[in-house]
Design an enzyme around this catalytic site. Structure first.
Site, PDB file in Angstrom:
ATOM      1  N   LYS A  31      34.552  46.358  26.982  1.00 23.65           N
ATOM      2  CA  LYS A  31      35.880  46.211  26.371  1.00 23.65           C
ATOM      3  C   LYS A  31      35.795  46.140  24.846  1.00 23.65           C
ATOM      4  O   LYS A  31      36.703  46.525  24.151  1.00 23.65           O
ATOM      5  CB  LYS A  31      36.552  44.929  26.876  1.00 23.65           C
ATOM      6  CG  LYS A  31      37.017  45.021  28.313  1.00 23.65           C
ATOM      7  CD  LYS A  31      38.520  45.166  28.391  1.00 23.65           C
ATOM      8  CE  LYS A  31      39.010  45.493  29.777  1.00 23.65           C
ATOM      9  NZ  LYS A  31      38.521  44.626  30.814  1.00 23.65           N
TER      10      LYS A  31
HETATM   11  N1  GLU Z   1      37.806  43.290  37.539  1.00 21.03           N
HETATM   12  C1  GLU Z   1      36.549  43.962  37.606  1.00 21.03           C
HETATM   13  C2  GLU Z   1      36.268  44.631  36.284  1.00 21.03           C
HETATM   14  O1  GLU Z   1      37.154  44.745  35.445  1.00 21.03           O
HETATM   15  C3  GLU Z   1      36.500  45.029  38.709  1.00 21.03           C
HETATM   16  C4  GLU Z   1      36.296  44.390  39.998  1.00 21.03           C
HETATM   17  C5  GLU Z   1      36.095  45.307  41.183  1.00 21.03           C
HETATM   18  O2  GLU Z   1      36.440  46.511  41.101  1.00 21.03           O
HETATM   19  O3  GLU Z   1      35.651  44.811  42.197  1.00 21.03           O
HETATM   20  O4  GLU Z   1      35.132  45.030  36.067  1.00 21.03           O
END
Ligand code: GLU
Length: 283
Positions: free
Chosen positions: A257
């Site tokens: 990010k």
């Molecule tokens: N929230 C997780 C991420 O942003 C992804 C989780 C998932 O796809 O299991 O990396």
């Protein structure tokens, strides 16, 4: 929804979406085919998540040409569901409260008899310092861990497995119980400030949303063992998996990010079209 493939894109609103997210979202939507593509906002870490990022996520995804049913599932609104799952695991005697801070774990692992620490999907494998503690002794400041050896014994499993349609399709991925205990260990199910964890919420929510095909990056492949174990313990169906390639920068490093230079909105501001983005991603 009956019979069709259901996929999801599950971002955390901690920054603007970058090219790696675009690839993950477009992959999930493509693999849903005529089925359903869902969005889930993974905002359990309220200290890092911001509503303005959530709004940007929706805007960027719409710009890419994606759409999804409303209402969107938001993890911050699902704490009772995670608590119920945690209670179910605790009632089977498979959880324990842990008081160790990161520094305690580091110190325990550096004891001379320990050897080199094993690094699992969540970092160094927990040495088990608090494993003897009971849930009745839990204080609000404790994290809750899964006793993985007890969990596997409870299920009578000597291995866990899942199918991935992208990484070695047609071949079941298997991990022996002993390797799960040694290489992953007693994962955290609930963090002190959150009341849940990534692993617990993702398993509860994939089931609640009826996800039949979990698509996500290969960096999460090792977490899938934990998810399959939790699905068995909670008597939830194990979906199919598709762990996709990761989008890397010019130095081969996975985008994160903080790589704002790769933010979709910057490409957009420079006049890129959704087609240009697909082209950049090799789609
Ligand atoms: N929230 C997780 C991420 O942003 C992804 C989780 C998932 O796809 O299991 O990396």
């Amino acid at each position: 929804m009956a019979g069709g493939t259901v996929t999801r894109f599950a971002p955390s609103p901690t920054g603007p979406l970058h090219l790696g997210h675009a690839f993950a979202a477009l992959t999930a939507a493509r693999l849903a085919g005529p089925g359903q593509f869902l969005l889930r906002i993974e905002d359990i870490d309220q200290s890092r998540c911001r509503p303005e990022y959530e709004a940007m996520i929706a805007e960027d995804l719409h710009w890419l040409g994606l759409d999804w049913p409303q209402p969107v599932m938001r993890q911050s609104e699902r704490l009772p569901a995670y608590q119920a799952a945690l209670d179910q695991l605790a009632a089977s005697g498979l959880t324990y409260p842990c008081q160790c801070r990161r520094a305690d774990i580091r110190a325990a692992l550096s004891a001379p008899q320990e050897g080199a620490p094993v690094i699992g999907p969540d970092g160094p494998v927990y040495p088990g310092t608090c494993r003897h503690r009971h849930m009745a002794e839990a204080s609000p400041n404790d994290t809750i861990r899964l006793n993985s050896a007890a969990a596997l014994a409870h299920l009578g499993l000597d291995e866990v497995g899942f199918l991935d349609e992208n990484v070695a399709p047609g071949v079941a991925h298997r991990l022996a119980a002993a390797d799960l205990i040694a290489g992953i260990g007693d994962v955290v199910l609930a963090r002190r400030s959150m009341g849940t964890s990534y692993h617990l919420s993702v398993v509860v929510d994939d089931a609640a949303q009826g996800i039949t095909l979990v698509t996500r990056g290969k960096d999460l492949l090792d977490s899938t063992w934990i998810h399959v174990l939790l699905q068995k313990l909670l008597q939830l169906e194990t979906p199919r998996y598709h762990h996709h390639r990761l989008i890397r920068d010019a130095h081969g490093k996975r985008l994160a990010k903080r790589d704002d230079a790769r933010a979709l909105r910057l490409y957009r501001a420079e006049g890129a079209t959704p087609e240009d983005i697909r082209h950049m991603l090799g789609l």
